[in-house]
Design a protein around this motif. Structure first.
Motif, short mmCIF file in Angstrom:
data_model
loop_
_atom_site.label_atom_id
_atom_site.label_comp_id
_atom_site.label_asym_id
_atom_site.label_seq_id
_atom_site.Cartn_x
_atom_site.Cartn_y
_atom_site.Cartn_z
N SER A 105 0.86 -1.19 0.00
CA SER A 105 0.00 0.00 0.00
C SER A 105 0.89 1.23 0.00
N THR A 106 0.44 2.28 -0.67
CA THR A 106 1.25 3.50 -0.74
C THR A 106 0.42 4.72 -0.36
N LEU A 130 -1.39 7.67 5.07
CA LEU A 130 -1.94 6.43 5.65
C LEU A 130 -1.19 5.98 6.90
N GLY A 188 -4.55 -2.59 1.98
CA GLY A 188 -3.61 -3.70 2.13
C GLY A 188 -4.27 -4.91 2.76
N GLY A 191 -2.78 2.54 -4.74
CA GLY A 191 -2.53 3.98 -4.67
C GLY A 191 -1.34 4.39 -5.53
N GLY A 192 -1.22 5.69 -5.69
CA GLY A 192 -0.03 6.23 -6.36
C GLY A 192 0.09 5.93 -7.83
N PRO A 249 -5.95 1.19 -7.99
CA PRO A 249 -6.17 2.57 -7.60
C PRO A 249 -6.20 2.68 -6.07
N PRO A 289 -10.52 3.06 -1.97
CA PRO A 289 -10.77 1.69 -1.53
C PRO A 289 -11.79 0.93 -2.38
P1 AMP Z 1 -4.15 7.74 -4.81
O1 AMP Z 1 -4.53 6.75 -5.86
O2 AMP Z 1 -2.87 7.38 -4.13
O3 AMP Z 1 -4.19 9.12 -5.32
O4 AMP Z 1 -5.29 7.62 -3.69
C1 AMP Z 1 -6.62 7.93 -3.98
C2 AMP Z 1 -7.43 7.99 -2.71
O5 AMP Z 1 -7.42 6.74 -2.10
C3 AMP Z 1 -6.88 8.96 -1.69
O6 AMP Z 1 -7.97 9.61 -1.08
C4 AMP Z 1 -6.18 8.08 -0.70
O7 AMP Z 1 -6.13 8.61 0.59
C5 AMP Z 1 -7.00 6.83 -0.74
N1 AMP Z 1 -6.20 5.67 -0.42
C6 AMP Z 1 -5.04 5.33 -1.02
N2 AMP Z 1 -4.54 4.21 -0.48
C7 AMP Z 1 -5.42 3.82 0.48
C8 AMP Z 1 -5.43 2.76 1.40
N3 AMP Z 1 -4.47 1.84 1.45
N4 AMP Z 1 -6.47 2.66 2.25
C9 AMP Z 1 -7.46 3.58 2.22
N5 AMP Z 1 -7.48 4.61 1.36
C10 AMP Z 1 -6.47 4.75 0.52
#
Ligand code: AMP
Ligand code: MG
Length: 394
Positions: A174-175, A179, A196, A240-241, A288, A291
């Motif tokens: 998880s990234t 978090l 995760g 994420g990321g 993505p 969640p």
């Molecule tokens: P990102 O794809 O990294 O831009 O994340 C998109 C959204 O998903 C953001 O609001 C993050 O905070 C949320 N998010 C990313 N990873 C997680 C995770 N492991 N658990 C819960 N929410 C997450």
């Protein structure tokens, strides 16, 4: 933009079933047969009685003389001649010569003379040797997911072990700087990481083992160090990321380790920023961060990937039909997967009730959902009662 079906084709194409390992039957539930096992005995192993009664020669009429007994585990060793009968019990071997069983409810006994209420046809209440399966036969094929019933069958085949597909090893990373692991102090404005643990749980429920690599920060060093720990796994799944923001660093960090990019965006909602590629021989699926998007994408991509590695056919989840319980507006340009509840209607058909809350961060709606309603790109508005395709969750 790549369609869901095209993307599924791309992620599945390079995958082949993993090798096998031999496990005792006590550990075989939920595993997938790698090599079709042959029966080491016939079932039944001899002609046996299906009832309690008397073994007789059917052609010899209604009056017989009892000459012995055959019970389960204790066969009668002699031979039944014309006019003779052997007391027999369920599961006992049919004595030589006899071809039929008169059940005890239809027999009167005087001393050793037994009288049937009427003639019996040959073969009555006799289970023939190999009626269920014969030595050397393979009633279970490779690729079968083993149920408790299959384990009964393997045991009856006198096979204490079975060769099953190795469980895929899936690294889960998880990234996100925002978090924290559940229970740990949460950074200001941040949130507990749910992806995760959710992905690891899905991986487990789909017959694979998860190696949870924990959380990586949104920086190159952290991502590279954590991703390296996936070495030796069959698959790396990140979350994420992988979107287009300044802190979406997963792709460029993996590139440092030799990542070969496949795609990073597909025509699906939720779940547009989905990344796929390979690190050496290891496929990488970048889910993505949101969640709900992560869990829907895992259902549509990770589950089929694991099914391929396990040699399960068909790999793609089956699509069922249900009737809409409430109307839906026209769909956008991407294929949509709407969280929905299910109900069995009086006529036996399924009704799907799309939830109001369809935001991809609404974990509670995803947890409550029983199905995803599939809305193809540009699907016109649909009214209640219309038939729609659905995917079952769980
Ligand atoms: P990102 O794809 O990294 O831009 O994340 C998109 C959204 O998903 C953001 O609001 C993050 O905070 C949320 N998010 C990313 N990873 C997680 C995770 N492991 N658990 C819960 N929410 C997450
Ligand atoms: Mg992020």
């Amino acid at each position: 933009m790549l369609s869901v079906e095209e993307a599924q084709g791309l992620v599945l194409a390079p995958l082949a079933p993993l090798g096998g390992e031999t496990v005792p039957l006590s550990q075989a539930l939920g595993r997938v047969i790698a090599e079709a096992p042959c029966a080491r005995t016939s079932h039944p192993s001899a002609d046996v009685s299906a009832m309690d009664g008397w073994a007789v020669i059917a052609a010899c009429g209604v009056t017989h003389t009892q000459i012995g007994e055959s019970s389960a585990g204790h066969p009668f060793l002699g031979r039944v001649g014309p006019g003779q009968a052997v007391r027999i019990f369920t599961g006992a071997v049919m004595p030589e010569g006899a071809d039929s069983v008169a059940i005890q409810e239809e027999v009167t006994l005087e001393g050793t003379t037994i009288r049937l209420s009427g003639p019996v046809p040959p073969g009555l209440h006799v289970r023939k040797e190999g009626q269920d399966f014969k030595t050397g036969q393979s009633p279970l094929a490779a690729g079968k997911l083993l149920s408790a019933r299959d384990i009964a069958l393997l045991a009856a085949m006198n096979r204490p072990w079975v060769t099953v597909r190795r469980r895929p090893r899936v690294a889960v990373l998880s990234t996100g700087d925002e978090l924290a692991l559940p229970g740990e102090p949460i950074p200001a404005g941040g949130l507990p990481s749910s992806n995760g643990l959710a992905v690891a749980a899905m991986v487990q429920s789909w017959g694979a083992d998860a190696l949870d690599l924990g959380l990586a920060a949104d920086d190159f060093d952290s991502l590279v160090a954590k991703a390296r720990a996936a070495e030796g796994c069959d698959l790396l799944v990140t979350s994420g990321g992988v979107s287009v923001g300044a802190y979406d660093k997963v792709k460029e960090s993996l590139a440092h380790l030799g990542f070969e990019a496949g795609f990073h965006k597909i025509g699906m909602k939720p779940g547009k920023p989905l990344m796929f590629g390979r690190l050496g021989r290891m496929p990488v699926l970048g889910l993505p961060g949101n969640p709900v998007s992560a869990m829907v994408a895992a259902t549509l991509f990770l589950k089929p990937m694991l099914r391929c590695l396990l040699g399960l056919e068909p790999a793609l989840p089956p699509i069922l039909l249900a009737q809409l319980a409430s109307p839906l507006p026209a769909a956008g340009g991407r294929q949509e997967y709407l969280r929905a509840g299910l109900e069995r209607q009086a006529d036996g058909r399924l009704a799907a009730l799309p939830f109001k809350g369809q935001d991809s961060a609404m974990i509670s709606e995803m947890a409550k959902a029983e199905a995803l309603i599939i809305r193809p790109p540009k699907a016109p508005a649909a009214s209640a009662g219309e038939t729609v395709p659905i995917l079952l969750l769980d």
